[in-house]
Design an enzyme around this catalytic site. Structure first.
Site, mmCIF file in Angstrom:
data_model
loop_
_atom_site.group_PDB
_atom_site.id
_atom_site.type_symbol
_atom_site.label_atom_id
_atom_site.label_comp_id
_atom_site.label_asym_id
_atom_site.label_seq_id
_atom_site.Cartn_x
_atom_site.Cartn_y
_atom_site.Cartn_z
ATOM 1 N N SER A 168 0.836 -1.196 0.000
ATOM 2 C CA SER A 168 0.000 0.000 0.000
ATOM 3 C C SER A 168 0.878 1.255 0.000
ATOM 4 O O SER A 168 1.650 1.466 -0.922
ATOM 5 C CB SER A 168 -0.946 -0.040 1.203
ATOM 6 O OG SER A 168 -1.966 0.933 1.069
ATOM 7 N N LYS A 220 -19.924 17.657 3.968
ATOM 8 C CA LYS A 220 -18.983 17.847 5.060
ATOM 9 C C LYS A 220 -18.843 16.558 5.860
ATOM 10 O O LYS A 220 -17.781 16.240 6.369
ATOM 11 C CB LYS A 220 -19.449 18.991 5.968
ATOM 12 C CG LYS A 220 -18.503 19.293 7.124
ATOM 13 C CD LYS A 220 -17.134 19.727 6.614
ATOM 14 C CE LYS A 220 -16.194 20.062 7.764
ATOM 15 N NZ LYS A 220 -14.851 20.423 7.284
#
Length: 340
Positions: A168, A220
């Site tokens: 990763s 948000k």
């Protein structure tokens, strides 16, 4: 049972006492350091050629008799004398280490090490990074990768050695190397993005507990732990993951264009022997083998930037390390039978 109960009480008292002592020491250290500026760290430089030479000489002293050792030292002295008369400028290899956690905390030292070596390194030199990381936060490993890109941008050859794992975010860093060397059974890949979180909204409702989430901006908040998640929020969250994944793929493709990126960017991992077939790495070899070979013809310098920590920080690290060792010991005992 009574004996176990008494032991548990004794253990609890001991732990409480240790914690109290640590708190007092930390408070005392905080008072002493109050108002002082944080002291800077320092760069430690060790010549690895001397380390390898010491290993060889120790073995020679053990295996050779007195006469053989005397003859060898005489021959070595003659060779060194000739080299001093006609000194040859050997290429330099700067060795760095990166042991990554989920926050890529080692980036703070890495940035200083790279800044230092770039003041002297030339395209005739080489930087070798011994990398170990299973990945972590995107922005943290993005910054770590950007630090390595400084080396490439300066035209200094960069070799990345992986002995255990570069997955990763770890592989995001590794792919910047002009050459990637992996141990045969190191773990590589995991070119993907993952995010997960629990949601206890139904549990709160069951106990008549309200949780309000107020936002300014439609997205948000997409998914939350306590609030009620919506399908629209899930779709937006997934969209953000897909965008990040595409950026990850583009980044890897930029530095390793030879990869069939859609084939390897599935989030899968491969051992070194398989990673070589997929061109995720260029060579199978341990970092010890590679550096020992380079030491025969080059001057190797290991760079390590050390942050000076306050007393309370050292106490915290020591306490954390003790807890980690205890937990690791118990975990090893619990899982030992699985590996035998």
């Amino acid at each position: 049972m009574e004996l176990l109960f008494e032991y548990a009480i004794f253990l609890a008292k001991t732990v409480t006492l240790v914690i109290a002592i640590l708190v007092v020491l930390a408070s005392f250290a905080a008072l002493r350091s109050k108002g002082r500026r944080k002291s800077a760290g320092q760069l430690q430089v060790n010549k690895l050629n001397d380390f390898y030479k010491g290993l060889r000489e120790r073995l020679e002293q053990t295996l050779l008799d007195k006469d053989q050792l005397k003859a060898l030292r005489k021959s070595q002295a003659k060779t060194e004398k000739k080299q001093k008369k006609k000194p040859e400028a050997k290429p330099r290899v700067f060795v760095l280490d990166f042991d990554g956690d989920i926050k890529a905390s080692a980036t703070e030292s890495l940035r200083h090490e790279i800044t230092a070596l770039l003041t002297l390194a030339t395209p005739k030199d080489e930087v070798v990074l011994r990398l170990e990381s299973g990945g972590g936060m995107v922005h943290s490993y993005g910054l770590a990768s950007s630090q390595l890109a400084r080396i490439r941008d300066a035209g200094v050859p960069l070799t990345v050695c992986i002995d255990k794992v570069a997955a990763s975010g770890g592989y995001m860093m590794a792919c910047i190397g002009e050459k990637i060397i992996s141990a045969p059974f190191a773990i590589l890949g995991s070119i993907g993005v993952v995010a997960q979180l629990p949601n206890v909204n139904r549990l709160l409702k069951k106990h008549d507990i309200d949780f309000e989430v107020l936002t300014a901006g439609e997205y948000k908040r997409t998914l939350t732990v306590f609030g009620e998640n919506t399908e629209k929020g899930r779709e937006k969250f997934q969209e953000d993951l897909d965008i990040t994944h595409q950026l990850f793929k583009n980044f890897v493709s930029r530095y390793r264009p030879q990869l069939a990126i859609d084939e390897v960017a599935t989030g899968e991992i491969w051992l070194g022997v398989s990673a070589l077939d997929k061109q995720l790495v260029d060579e199978l070899k341990t970092s010890d083998e590679y550096l020992a070979e380079r030491a025969k013809q080059s001057e190797l310098y290991h760079l390590h930037y050390v942050e000076r920590k306050s007393l309370q920080e050292r106490i915290g690290i020591a306490a954390s390390g003790s807890i980690d060792r205890v937990l690791l010991s118990w975990w090893s005992r619990l899982t030992q039978q699985r590996f035998w």
